[in-house]
Design an enzyme around this catalytic site. Structure first.
Site, short mmCIF file in Angstrom:
data_model
loop_
_atom_site.label_atom_id
_atom_site.label_comp_id
_atom_site.label_asym_id
_atom_site.label_seq_id
_atom_site.Cartn_x
_atom_site.Cartn_y
_atom_site.Cartn_z
N TYR A 164 -6.57 -3.18 13.00
CA TYR A 164 -7.26 -2.16 12.33
C TYR A 164 -8.89 -2.24 12.84
CZ TYR A 164 -3.49 -0.24 9.94
OH TYR A 164 -2.50 0.45 9.52
N GLU A 176 1.38 -1.00 14.06
CA GLU A 176 0.19 -0.12 13.00
C GLU A 176 -1.17 -0.21 13.77
OE1 GLU A 176 -0.30 -1.18 9.23
OE2 GLU A 176 1.91 -1.64 8.91
N GLU A 214 3.64 -7.87 7.82
CA GLU A 214 2.41 -8.70 7.18
C GLU A 214 2.27 -9.84 6.29
OE1 GLU A 214 -0.64 -5.55 6.78
OE2 GLU A 214 -0.71 -4.97 8.43
N ASP A 222 0.87 -1.23 0.11
CA ASP A 222 0.01 -0.06 -0.12
C ASP A 222 0.87 1.16 -0.03
OD1 ASP A 222 -2.48 1.62 0.41
OD2 ASP A 222 -2.15 1.65 2.64
C1 GCB Z 1 -1.52 -2.39 6.89
C2 GCB Z 1 0.15 -2.14 5.88
C3 GCB Z 1 0.25 -0.72 5.55
C4 GCB Z 1 -0.98 -0.02 5.02
C5 GCB Z 1 -2.16 -0.08 6.15
C6 GCB Z 1 -3.44 0.44 5.58
O1 GCB Z 1 -1.63 -3.19 7.51
O2 GCB Z 1 0.93 -2.72 6.66
O3 GCB Z 1 1.33 -0.79 4.71
O4 GCB Z 1 -0.73 1.07 4.66
O5 GCB Z 1 -2.19 -1.21 6.58
O6 GCB Z 1 -3.58 1.94 5.91
O7 GCB Z 1 -4.05 -0.06 5.21
#
Ligand code: GCB
Length: 501
Positions: free
Chosen positions: A377, A413, A322, A68
């Site tokens: 997330y 994250e 990941e 991403d």
């Molecule tokens: C993740 C990734 C990261 C993305 C992020 C997102 O899990 O490690 O590279 O940018 O999520 O914002 O979706």
């Protein structure tokens, strides 16, 4: 180039770590000599990171990849021409420990091109005063009442190595900064100099308007100043090794770094298998990420450790971001990589950043590592607009990892896309209020779980990505905009991180 001109070619896989070629035999004194760098940004199943090129019926080609952030082309790092004496120092390795209040600096100086050479080494403090000396290509320097390198206190010594001939004439000299510190993952703690450390900071990107990924000193200093303003003490070089200037700066300012390889996107089953047409796919197989990719990955690890092992700021190697950690074949892929990293550097813990793929019991690889890095997330990709459920699910998830592994956990994250200036009385996704509220939820949970020894928000700043329906002019999870203006969340982080511990 004129006909008959002499050429030397050197090739290198990967755009993040340095490589070099000896051009001595090809130079023409007084004539024009030219260095041409040709860069190819095509990603394949064998490259780190992986990707594939689609060939279309009209003859056009389209690069696809599984990560991403934008796949920039071009040179992101400087090209240097340098000379060495024929007999010269080719490498230096420094490791440090303590014996009470005495700093113990073990060094190894490699040289090439000569016989009957002698190495002399001296260590100098920040005022330049000599504090220890030694003779020999390998040895130990002892520094009574040492000033340790510590988070927030980037105290550096300087090791000066000279290579001499039999009559003590200096053939070559090299200076290496040294921070005296130890790191260790012990039980559920992460120790720096034997003291528990809590990571506060960000996952970052080397990304800015106009420069793209190209290194820029002014931008770097500004980013570090903003991180300090928030109270951050650390960051992760997500998702590739950063420019060496960045680590030099982190050393000097006592900023703690999780240093990551470019192995991102080794996962066809993430986000509901979005990269495999929503079907279950084998990420690790002979047709996808297989033996050739593992060789590239291994080489990338070797180059990363060779480049960065003398940086006191680097406290942890992250071998991948990941990956598919649930497919059983992941174990055979990662076990030799973990073993080789430990062999190359027995002084630092190792880790990989884990996506929400399965429970700790379903994971095939985490026991190979020392620290559990979790990217989560809840309240965004999982249950957007429901922060109450996010709080419960996050806590249950983290507790499972804490029970399953006697290892420290760092959340590498967590965050929410936030359109700067979009405000709302009721926190709803994409607003500045929602980003702040989501971070607050996570912080409450982290504070309840002892095994959590760090929080790094995704992301420091908005950044460019490939276009797609999930992205509005890039990824907007930045706490700062791409121009480095604070969103509201920057102020709440600052309030949390700067309050006295
Ligand atoms: C993740 C990734 C990261 C993305 C992020 C997102 O899990 O490690 O590279 O940018 O999520 O914002 O979706």
């Amino acid at each position: 180039m004129s006909p008959g001109a002499r050429r030397q070619q050197a090739a290198h896989e990967g755009g993040y770590t340095p490589f070099e070629a000896d051009v001595t035999a090809h130079l023409r004194p007084g004539a024009e000599n030219r260095v041409t760098a040709v860069v190819n940004n095509e990603l394949t199943w064998e490259s780190i990171p992986p990707g594939r090129v689609e060939e279309h019926a009209d003859g056009s080609r389209k690069q696809r990849y599984f990560h991403d952030f934008f796949n920039y082309a071009g040179l992101h790092r400087p090209v240097w021409l340098y000379t060495t004496p024929r007999t010269h120092i080719s490498d230096i390795t420094v490791t440090t420990t303590f014996d009470g209040t005495t700093g113990v600096v073990a060094y190894e100086v490699d040289s090439i091109g000569g016989t009957d050479t002698v190495v002399r080494v001296s260590l100098h403090d920040a005022t330049g005063a000599e504090v220890a000396t030694a003779l020999g290509a390998t040895g130990v320097l002892r520094v009574p009442d040492v000033h340790p390198w510590a988070p927030g206190d980037g105290y550096l010594y300087e090791l000066r190595a000279t290579l001499r001939d039999a009559s003590d004439g200096v053939l070559d000299e090299y200076r290496q900064t040294v921070g005296v510190r130890t790191v260790e993952a012990r039980g559920k703690q992460f120790l720096i100099n034997g003291t528990p450390f809590y990571f506060k900071g960000f996952g970052k990107h080397e990304d800015a308007a106009v420069r793209g990924r190209g290194h820029d000193d002014a931008l770097m200093v500004h980013d570090f100043a903003l991180m300090e303003w928030t109270g951050a003490n650390s960051f992760r070089t997500s998702h590739y090794p950063y420019a060496e200037e960045v680590l030099d700066y982190a050393d000097r300012h006592g900023v703690v770094v999780i240093d990551e390889t470019a192995a991102v996107g080794q996962n066809l089953n993430i986000a509901g298998g979005v990269f495999a047409g929503a079907k279950k796919a084998n990420t690790f197989s002979a047709d996808t990420i297989g033996e050739a990719a593992r060789r590239t990955h291994l080489q990338a690890i070797r180059e990363l450790v060779a480049r960065d092992r003398n940086h006191p700021s680097v406290v942890l190697w992250s071998l991948a971001n990941e990956p598919d950690n649930v497919q059983p074949e992941a174990r055979a892929y990662f076990a030799p990589l973990a073993a080789e990293t430990r062999r190359l550097d027995p002084t630092r813990p190792i880790a990989y950043a884990n996506a929400l793929m399965g429970s700790p019991d379903e994971c095939a690889v985490t026991d190979l590592f020392d620290v559990v890095l979790l990217n989560r997330y809840y309240g965004w990709y999982f249950g957007p607009d429901d922060l109450a459920t996010a709080e419960t699910e996050l806590e249950a998830d983290l507790r499972k990892w804490a029970e399953r592994h006697d290892k420290p956990i760092v959340i590498t994250e967590y965050g929410a896309d936030t359109y700067p200036g979009l405000r709302s009385a009721v926190p709803s996704p994409w607003t500045e209020e929602y980003q702040t509220a989501l971070l607050d939820v996570y912080h409450r949970v982290f504070d309840r779980i002892e095994a959590v020894v760090g929080e790094q928000v995704w992301n420091f700043a908005d950044f460019a990505t490939a276009p797609g329906v999930f992205r509005v002019d890039g990824n907007k999870k930045g706490v700062f905009t791409r121009e480095r203006r604070p969103k509201s969340a920057a102020f709440s982080l600052r309030a949390r991180w700067r309050k006295a511990d």
